[in-house]
Scaffold this motif. Sequence first.
Motif, mmCIF file in Angstrom:
data_model
loop_
_atom_site.group_PDB
_atom_site.id
_atom_site.type_symbol
_atom_site.label_atom_id
_atom_site.label_comp_id
_atom_site.label_asym_id
_atom_site.label_seq_id
_atom_site.Cartn_x
_atom_site.Cartn_y
_atom_site.Cartn_z
ATOM 1 N N LEU A 1 0.826 -1.208 0.000
ATOM 2 C CA LEU A 1 0.000 0.000 0.000
ATOM 3 C C LEU A 1 0.858 1.255 0.000
ATOM 4 C CD1 LEU A 1 -2.778 -1.018 2.564
ATOM 5 C CD2 LEU A 1 -3.085 -0.704 0.100
ATOM 6 N N LYS A 2 1.936 1.261 0.780
ATOM 7 C CA LYS A 2 2.807 2.434 0.824
ATOM 8 C C LYS A 2 3.506 2.642 -0.509
ATOM 9 C CE LYS A 2 3.705 2.302 5.809
ATOM 10 N NZ LYS A 2 4.713 2.070 6.876
ATOM 11 N N GLU A 3 3.954 1.558 -1.125
ATOM 12 C CA GLU A 3 4.627 1.671 -2.425
ATOM 13 C C GLU A 3 3.698 2.244 -3.485
ATOM 14 O OE1 GLU A 3 5.973 -2.261 -3.210
ATOM 15 O OE2 GLU A 3 7.817 -2.046 -2.030
ATOM 16 N N HIS A 4 2.395 1.931 -3.369
ATOM 17 C CA HIS A 4 1.421 2.408 -4.359
ATOM 18 C C HIS A 4 0.657 3.642 -3.872
ATOM 19 C CE1 HIS A 4 2.226 -1.684 -5.767
ATOM 20 N NE2 HIS A 4 1.751 -1.315 -6.931
ATOM 21 N N GLY B 1 -10.717 3.505 -2.107
ATOM 22 C CA GLY B 1 -11.406 4.637 -2.719
ATOM 23 C C GLY B 1 -10.794 5.167 -3.987
ATOM 24 N N ARG B 2 -9.615 4.674 -4.376
ATOM 25 C CA ARG B 2 -8.978 5.171 -5.603
ATOM 26 C C ARG B 2 -9.171 4.174 -6.738
ATOM 27 N NH1 ARG B 2 -2.593 5.501 -6.554
ATOM 28 N NH2 ARG B 2 -3.064 3.487 -7.489
ATOM 29 N N SER C 1 -5.136 -5.742 -12.331
ATOM 30 C CA SER C 1 -3.830 -6.324 -11.993
ATOM 31 C C SER C 1 -3.400 -5.875 -10.594
ATOM 32 C CB SER C 1 -2.777 -5.921 -13.027
ATOM 33 O OG SER C 1 -2.631 -4.526 -13.088
ATOM 34 N N GLU C 2 -3.677 -4.608 -10.239
ATOM 35 C CA GLU C 2 -3.352 -4.132 -8.882
ATOM 36 C C GLU C 2 -4.221 -4.840 -7.856
ATOM 37 O OE1 GLU C 2 -1.855 0.472 -9.358
ATOM 38 O OE2 GLU C 2 -4.012 0.074 -9.491
#
Length: 553
Positions: A80-83, A110-111, A116-117
């Motif tokens: 999550l932090k990386e993205h 919410g985004r 794939s993600e």
Amino acid sequence: MLTHLTLINFALADHLAIDIAHGFNVLTGETGAGKSLLLDALSASLGERTDTNYVRYGSNKADVTATFSYEDNSPEAIWLKEHELDDESGEIHLRRVIFATGRSKAWINGRPSSLSELKEIGRLLVQLYSQHSQQQLLEPPYPKHWIDRYSNFYQPAQAVRDAYSLWQKHIRQHQAALDAQATRKQRIETLQLQLEELEEPVQLDYKEIEQEFDRLSHHEHIMQDCSYSLAALDDAEQNINQEIASILRRIESHSGRSEQLSEIYNSMLNAQSELDDATSNLRQFIDRQSFDPERMEELNTQLESFHRLARKYRTQPEQLKMEYDAWQLELQKLHELEDPETLAEQVELSYQDFLAKAEHLDQIRRAAAEPLAKQLTEQVKQLALPEAHFEFKFEPLDQASSEGLSFIQLLFTANKGIPAQPLARVASGGELSRIALVMQVMNAEKTDAETLVFDEIDVGISGGTAEIVGRLLADLAQHVQILCITHQAQVAAQSDQHLLVQKRQTDPASSTIFKLEEDGRIQELARMTGGVEISETTLQHARQLRNLKFQHA
């Protein structure tokens, strides 16, 4: 860990909101009630393939949201932090909307996100095991992959695959050099001759030569027309520039009386300035022009050379420079082409590197195989297979592959005194289902995912065996969250939370899922063991099953 699941117009569910507890959760219900509803919705939220059948009849879209909790520094927290998708809530919200048209959209916290993600984060959160997993046991690569997964041999196995790929690449390069060696010298000579022939012409610009030749060819007509134009513009007694100046004076005298006339005056004033510049440039052009027959002959010779070479090399004259550059590049590559002997050394070095890594992988696999087979044997013996015995057989491959040096088989026997044979040859369907179950549970102990889903993996077992399976899952649930669809009362009785699926005869039909309290659990366990008619005997049996859980707690 999965904490909440919301389904809106998903298949048979019109609106469901389900809280999922930690520990061991089971999902039961009559055949056709929609037990797969929850797992289908969870799979959809994790980015798996969907279709329009998931959209409730009469609706234009289905909406699923799965909520997970997670710990700091966990794999999903790092992802999550990386993205840049982490938030202050400490939760992960995965949402998937499936439209009746077949399209779908996805959101993470919410985004808007890609499927794939969604799959990437889904693999970190949930591990799914299905009733069809026993078929994987019959696939030749499965024993090797199972050893690697259970023993965490991913990195050395990947190192072998990478080394094999490099070795094969060097083999191809060496063979290409051998194939090219015979024709290389002849091709170099041909390219050198072609480049020598084009070296002088390509220093010139064909387009410029062509344009200059065309101008000289029409010199007389150009001068006649330019002289006429200059006279009309400026040299004649009644010329255009004088007429425009007269017009400007007349309009200027009235420009203050009309805003529109003022705009017209300014426009014509700009036009006069442009025309003055053009007249001056035309006069300069005429003064500088001269006809040079020798230059025209030189240009004609150059053009003939371009056309001759273009015909020879079957291209257009303006493309000769491009051909020249391409031949230069080819010649450079041919000169740089490594000697086959040098490439042969690279082949040998890369093979030795692959061999060293493959031998290391083979050794650690063999070292892990024996204790792993013993552990598998002990676990399977509990499932009404007291004489079960497993061993791994390593057979050297005739030709090394990217997967290593040995073909690995899982051997099995269920009978004392009978040698173990390949699993696919001797195991019955019931035995396969129990073996698959144990292997999945063992794998689950090694997974990074905090939520494990078992979809009717207890098919083919019953009685005391099912009870042991329930205990296995209950023990596993001490460390991870488990969600299990089951038909076995002995398995369901071991759970921490029991969810019941019921179909309601609404129009259209719908399914609901709700948590059972202890009395409701006894009733459902009695139904699972005794059928439609629930008697005091089946209720007593259900209570005994529940007591077994507390006795082994």
